[in-house]
Design a protein around this motif. Structure first.
Motif, PDB file in Angstrom:
ATOM      1  N   TRP A 260       0.859  -1.184   0.000  1.00  0.00           N
ATOM      2  CA  TRP A 260       0.000   0.000   0.000  1.00  0.00           C
ATOM      3  C   TRP A 260       0.897   1.236   0.000  1.00  0.00           C
ATOM      4  O   TRP A 260       1.719   1.411   0.899  1.00  0.00           O
ATOM      5  N   ALA A 261       0.730   2.100  -0.996  1.00  0.00           N
ATOM      6  CA  ALA A 261       1.492   3.347  -1.076  1.00  0.00           C
ATOM      7  C   ALA A 261       0.563   4.511  -0.750  1.00  0.00           C
ATOM      8  O   ALA A 261      -0.479   4.689  -1.391  1.00  0.00           O
ATOM      9  N   ASP A 262       0.956   5.306   0.245  1.00  0.00           N
ATOM     10  CA  ASP A 262       0.139   6.423   0.709  1.00  0.00           C
ATOM     11  C   ASP A 262       0.435   7.650  -0.150  1.00  0.00           C
ATOM     12  O   ASP A 262       1.324   8.452   0.162  1.00  0.00           O
ATOM     13  N   GLU A 263      -0.323   7.812  -1.233  1.00  0.00           N
ATOM     14  CA  GLU A 263      -0.158   8.957  -2.118  1.00  0.00           C
ATOM     15  C   GLU A 263      -1.094  10.087  -1.679  1.00  0.00           C
ATOM     16  O   GLU A 263      -2.014   9.862  -0.879  1.00  0.00           O
ATOM     17  N   PRO A 264      -0.884  11.308  -2.161  1.00  0.00           N
ATOM     18  CA  PRO A 264      -1.631  12.462  -1.639  1.00  0.00           C
ATOM     19  C   PRO A 264      -3.148  12.325  -1.692  1.00  0.00           C
ATOM     20  O   PRO A 264      -3.837  12.733  -0.746  1.00  0.00           O
ATOM     21  N   THR A 265      -3.700  11.776  -2.764  1.00  0.00           N
ATOM     22  CA  THR A 265      -5.161  11.735  -2.898  1.00  0.00           C
ATOM     23  C   THR A 265      -5.755  10.337  -2.768  1.00  0.00           C
ATOM     24  O   THR A 265      -6.982  10.190  -2.762  1.00  0.00           O
ATOM     25  N   HIS A 266      -4.903   9.315  -2.678  1.00  0.00           N
ATOM     26  CA  HIS A 266      -5.426   7.947  -2.664  1.00  0.00           C
ATOM     27  C   HIS A 266      -4.359   6.967  -2.190  1.00  0.00           C
ATOM     28  O   HIS A 266      -3.180   7.318  -2.079  1.00  0.00           O
ATOM     29  N   TRP A 267      -4.794   5.755  -1.922  1.00  0.00           N
ATOM     30  CA  TRP A 267      -3.883   4.637  -1.686  1.00  0.00           C
ATOM     31  C   TRP A 267      -3.648   3.933  -3.016  1.00  0.00           C
ATOM     32  O   TRP A 267      -4.602   3.554  -3.700  1.00  0.00           O
ATOM     33  N   ASP A 268      -2.385   3.767  -3.376  1.00  0.00           N
ATOM     34  CA  ASP A 268      -2.006   3.011  -4.568  1.00  0.00           C
ATOM     35  C   ASP A 268      -1.708   1.589  -4.082  1.00  0.00           C
ATOM     36  O   ASP A 268      -0.704   1.361  -3.397  1.00  0.00           O
ATOM     37  N   VAL A 269      -2.579   0.642  -4.418  1.00  0.00           N
ATOM     38  CA  VAL A 269      -2.550  -0.678  -3.772  1.00  0.00           C
ATOM     39  C   VAL A 269      -2.190  -1.768  -4.778  1.00  0.00           C
ATOM     40  O   VAL A 269      -2.815  -1.877  -5.845  1.00  0.00           O
ATOM     41  N   LEU A 270      -1.195  -2.562  -4.408  1.00  0.00           N
ATOM     42  CA  LEU A 270      -0.800  -3.728  -5.201  1.00  0.00           C
ATOM     43  C   LEU A 270      -1.313  -4.984  -4.519  1.00  0.00           C
ATOM     44  O   LEU A 270      -0.951  -5.275  -3.379  1.00  0.00           O
ATOM     45  N   PHE A 271      -2.173  -5.730  -5.224  1.00  0.00           N
ATOM     46  CA  PHE A 271      -2.671  -7.023  -4.745  1.00  0.00           C
ATOM     47  C   PHE A 271      -2.097  -8.112  -5.644  1.00  0.00           C
ATOM     48  O   PHE A 271      -2.392  -8.151  -6.834  1.00  0.00           O
ATOM     49  N   ARG A 272      -1.279  -8.996  -5.072  1.00  0.00           N
ATOM     50  CA  ARG A 272      -0.697 -10.082  -5.873  1.00  0.00           C
ATOM     51  C   ARG A 272      -1.204 -11.433  -5.395  1.00  0.00           C
ATOM     52  O   ARG A 272      -1.477 -11.626  -4.246  1.00  0.00           O
TER      53      ARG A 272
END
Length: 202
Positions: A190-202
């Motif tokens: 989970w990457a905490d970006e300014p406007t959203h969470w950028d989420v990698l599900f593998r």
């Protein structure tokens, strides 16, 4: 005076004795029912099981609601949007569109089934509002496990979800662009970006 018993009187006495004797039966008395045999520890016993009051309600079962063997299946936008809607997950785009070729749209076309259903699991497990703001549309960075390849989604920030992520997952490191990274599993990030969470599900 010679008193002799009357035969009629003796007969009456005999009758009274016979009547007063308990009646005998030719059959043997019925034995009491035998207790059920002890259960063989090697045999599974099926049936309802009642938990003691102190144990009842203390167990939580984790139930998978989807087929994990189909995680890499690619599905279309309409089906994906329907699955999200059924689970109470919203999706939106800045351009109010779903065209995969336009970066301001939010498309779920060709997203991995596993990625989508992990998003549904998140909604159920966290109890938080979940809104997808980015999917497989163009405009994201390219990599093997990218948005375009169906492995990532963008999820809008909200107080409940932010608290759930930072409380449940482990802080890992800070990305080059300054985004704090949290790891939910060995392969989920989970990457905490300014406007959203950028989420990698593998």
């Amino acid at each position: 005076m010679d008193v002799r018993p009357s035969w009629r009187g003796l007969a009456g006495i005999g009758t009274a004795v016979l009547i007063s004797l308990p009646m005998q039966h030719d059959r043997d008395p019925v034995p009491p029912p035998s207790p059920p045999p002890a259960a063989d520890p090697g045999v599974e016993v099926r049936g309802e099981v009642s938990l003691p009051p102190l144990l009842a309600g203390t167990f939580t079962a984790t139930v998978k609601t989807w087929d994990t063997t189909a995680a890499d299946e690619r599905i279309g936008h309409a089906r994906a949007a329907g699955l999200l809607l059924d689970a109470g997950v919203r999706w939106k785009s800045t351009g109010d569109c779903a065209d995969r070729r336009r970066p301001y749209c939010t498309s779920l076309e060709a997203i991995r089934y596993g990625t989508l259903m992990r998003t549904v699991d998140l909604r159920r497990d966290s109890g938080c509002p979940v809104t997808v703001t980015g999917g497989t549309e163009t405009g994201h960075a390219d990599s093997r496990y990218s948005h375009g390849n169906g492995y990532k989604v963008d999820l809008a920030h909200n107080r409940c979800l932010d608290a759930y992520v930072t409380r449940t997952y482990h802080y890992w490191r800070t990305r080059a662009d300054g985004a704090a990274l949290y790891r939910a599993a060995p392969s989920d990030v989970w990457a905490d970006e300014p406007t959203h969470w950028d989420v990698l599900f593998r």
